[in-house]
Design a protein around this motif. Sequence first.
Motif, short mmCIF file in Angstrom:
data_model
loop_
_atom_site.label_atom_id
_atom_site.label_comp_id
_atom_site.label_asym_id
_atom_site.label_seq_id
_atom_site.Cartn_x
_atom_site.Cartn_y
_atom_site.Cartn_z
N ALA A 1 -27.09 -90.91 -35.16
CA ALA A 1 -27.39 -90.19 -33.87
C ALA A 1 -26.73 -91.10 -32.71
N ALA A 2 -26.60 -92.33 -32.85
CA ALA A 2 -26.03 -92.94 -32.03
C ALA A 2 -24.22 -92.75 -32.07
N LEU A 3 -23.89 -92.64 -33.17
CA LEU A 3 -22.39 -92.13 -33.42
C LEU A 3 -22.21 -90.93 -32.43
N GLN A 4 -23.10 -89.91 -32.91
CA GLN A 4 -22.74 -88.66 -32.30
C GLN A 4 -23.13 -88.71 -30.95
N ALA A 5 -23.66 -89.51 -30.15
CA ALA A 5 -23.85 -89.81 -28.88
C ALA A 5 -22.79 -90.50 -28.15
N ALA A 6 -21.94 -91.30 -28.82
CA ALA A 6 -20.91 -91.77 -28.16
C ALA A 6 -19.94 -90.74 -27.42
N PRO A 7 -19.61 -91.27 -26.17
CA PRO A 7 -18.80 -90.48 -25.20
C PRO A 7 -17.57 -89.95 -26.18
N GLU A 8 -16.95 -88.76 -25.67
CA GLU A 8 -15.66 -88.35 -26.34
C GLU A 8 -14.63 -89.48 -25.76
N GLY A 9 -13.75 -89.52 -26.90
CA GLY A 9 -12.53 -90.42 -26.50
C GLY A 9 -12.90 -91.78 -26.86
N SER A 10 -14.13 -92.11 -26.82
CA SER A 10 -14.35 -93.56 -26.79
C SER A 10 -14.17 -94.42 -28.01
N LEU A 11 -13.70 -93.79 -29.27
CA LEU A 11 -13.13 -94.49 -30.31
C LEU A 11 -11.63 -94.38 -30.65
N GLU A 12 -11.11 -93.94 -29.53
CA GLU A 12 -9.51 -93.65 -29.89
C GLU A 12 -8.95 -95.07 -30.45
N GLY A 13 -8.43 -94.77 -31.71
CA GLY A 13 -7.74 -95.89 -32.36
C GLY A 13 -8.54 -96.62 -33.02
N LYS A 14 -9.86 -96.50 -33.20
CA LYS A 14 -10.79 -97.42 -33.66
C LYS A 14 -11.46 -97.07 -35.09
N ILE A 15 -12.24 -97.70 -35.58
CA ILE A 15 -13.00 -97.33 -36.94
C ILE A 15 -14.45 -97.49 -36.39
N ALA A 16 -14.97 -96.40 -36.81
CA ALA A 16 -16.65 -96.12 -36.73
C ALA A 16 -17.39 -96.72 -37.74
N PHE A 17 -18.39 -97.54 -37.49
CA PHE A 17 -19.06 -98.04 -38.52
C PHE A 17 -20.46 -97.79 -38.33
N VAL A 18 -21.12 -97.20 -39.37
CA VAL A 18 -22.78 -96.78 -39.23
C VAL A 18 -23.44 -97.76 -40.07
N ALA A 19 -24.09 -98.62 -39.35
CA ALA A 19 -24.92 -99.81 -40.04
C ALA A 19 -26.39 -99.35 -40.54
N TYR A 20 -26.86 -98.12 -40.54
CA TYR A 20 -28.01 -97.64 -40.93
C TYR A 20 -28.49 -98.33 -42.32
N LYS A 21 -29.57 -98.96 -42.33
CA LYS A 21 -29.99 -99.42 -43.75
C LYS A 21 -31.16 -98.52 -44.14
N MET A 22 -31.30 -97.85 -45.47
CA MET A 22 -31.98 -97.09 -46.17
C MET A 22 -33.32 -97.84 -46.33
N ALA A 23 -34.20 -97.21 -46.06
CA ALA A 23 -35.53 -98.07 -46.47
C ALA A 23 -36.11 -97.52 -47.94
N ARG A 24 -36.52 -98.47 -48.54
CA ARG A 24 -37.18 -98.09 -49.76
C ARG A 24 -38.38 -97.34 -49.74
N HIS A 25 -38.75 -96.27 -50.52
CA HIS A 25 -40.01 -95.64 -50.80
C HIS A 25 -40.16 -95.15 -51.95
N LYS A 26 -41.45 -95.05 -52.26
CA LYS A 26 -41.90 -94.65 -53.85
C LYS A 26 -41.27 -93.19 -54.11
N ASP A 27 -41.48 -92.18 -52.81
CA ASP A 27 -41.04 -90.82 -53.38
C ASP A 27 -39.59 -90.70 -52.58
N GLY A 28 -38.78 -91.88 -52.31
CA GLY A 28 -37.40 -91.78 -52.06
C GLY A 28 -37.04 -91.27 -50.78
N HIS A 29 -38.08 -90.78 -49.85
CA HIS A 29 -37.91 -90.09 -48.80
C HIS A 29 -36.63 -90.62 -47.82
N GLY A 30 -36.70 -91.97 -48.03
CA GLY A 30 -35.69 -92.51 -47.26
C GLY A 30 -34.16 -92.14 -47.28
#
Length: 470
Positions: free
Chosen positions: A141-170
């Motif tokens: 969501a943070a990546l999607q909210a970034a302004p147009e053109g704000s990543l010109e020539g750069k590498i996007a890194f999404v750092a979200y860490k998956m949570a552990r759950h018994k049913d795997g909903h993470g």
Amino acid sequence: MSRFIVGKHFTGILLLIATLGATQAVAADSQATLESLKNKALNDDLSYQIVESLTTEVGARLVGTPAEKRSVEWAVNKMKSLGFDKVWVEESEAQLWQRGDLSASIASPFAHPVAALALGNSVGTQGKTLTAEVVEFADLAALQAAPEGSLEGKIAFVAYKMARHKDGHGYGEAVGARVVGASEAAKKGAVAFIMRSVGTDTNRFAHTGVSRYADGVKKIPAVAISNPDADLLQNTLKRGKPVSFSLTMSASGPTGKTTTIANVIGEVTGASKAAELVTLGAHLDSWDVGTGAIDDGIGVGITLAAGHYISQLQPRPARTLRVILFAAEEIGLYGAKDYVQKHQDEMSQHVIGAEWDFGNGAIYELEPGINEAALPAMREFAESLAPLGVSMANSNTAKGQSDMSALGEAGQPAVNFNPDGSDYFDYHHTRNDTLDKVDKQALKTNTAIYTMFGFFATSTSTDFRPRPAS
């Protein structure tokens, strides 16, 4: 006259008692068979031996590879040796995939090699090394909210860490970045996309998986890095200095060619209602990393073992048990979709189905998706699973896991058996998905449950299908 009436009523009562006694005898016989099948599976290692055979004799089974072709032959021979009456393959076409070469590293200010895997469908760097500054985002969501053109020539890194759950909903909360992150980054001008792996482990193994490019958006390289390396990258970024990342890679995904894939199907023919089908499913393919033991060797072992145990019964259950080992699940459910197309005229004969394609621990819940009038019978069956730690969910919305969801959408009722998936995403889509990770005791328990379900569904007179509109 009165003596005749009394005698007539008495005779009717005797007939009713006899009928009830017969019904109870049938129920008792069925319960005895369920107990026998349970004990057999709990005290046997057949399902594990099947997984061991598949991972040793075939190994990783990416669509279009020689090993994937061998897996079809292996499955046919295994089904025949296990006593299935009919065994056949149904071929179709899918995209031919390949995994390209990849080298990834933090380039500056502190150089570190990084454990990484290209996401499925990723383009390469056209024989060059791509080095650019990294911009971190907490989540998709943070990546999607970034302004147009704000990543010109750069590498996007999404750092979200998956949570552990018994049913795997993470997984559902994390996987979106894997699927659409590259296109979202490209819309902002990024030249590449990297992400923390969709996994719960702390091992230095990256998790692969399918990504998809949006139409009309530039395709940029898409890579997952291991959890420890994602931590390392985040720690480097915390220093407040510009951080650059380097990628050298070739494309991983479709080659532009097609390849033949095959669903492998085996049946244990029913004694009196052979046209009515109870299906058990798993997918035969795997990613090219690891040996596909948990995803989905476990499912192959469970369903083939269940079919074997039921094939040994005399007399046979009324309905036919059909085990389907689906092709090309990992790259888009191609085998399942082809199955529905080929069998659309007989989908009304698919009484109920269940698949295994998630988890490593013991099943704790039965979740139905059936005709409401059939719920009492399913609850009664669930009682026989209670000693194994299984309860029945209050919901009635199951459509089937993975491939079976395609059959569910086509009208087949389903049961989802929900296992403890706490450690599943430690190994999912990694080099670490190997035989030693399989929980042997849980596998026996789960094999017993699927075998019991297979017998119950093929032997009961209950119709799980939707009732015709009046």
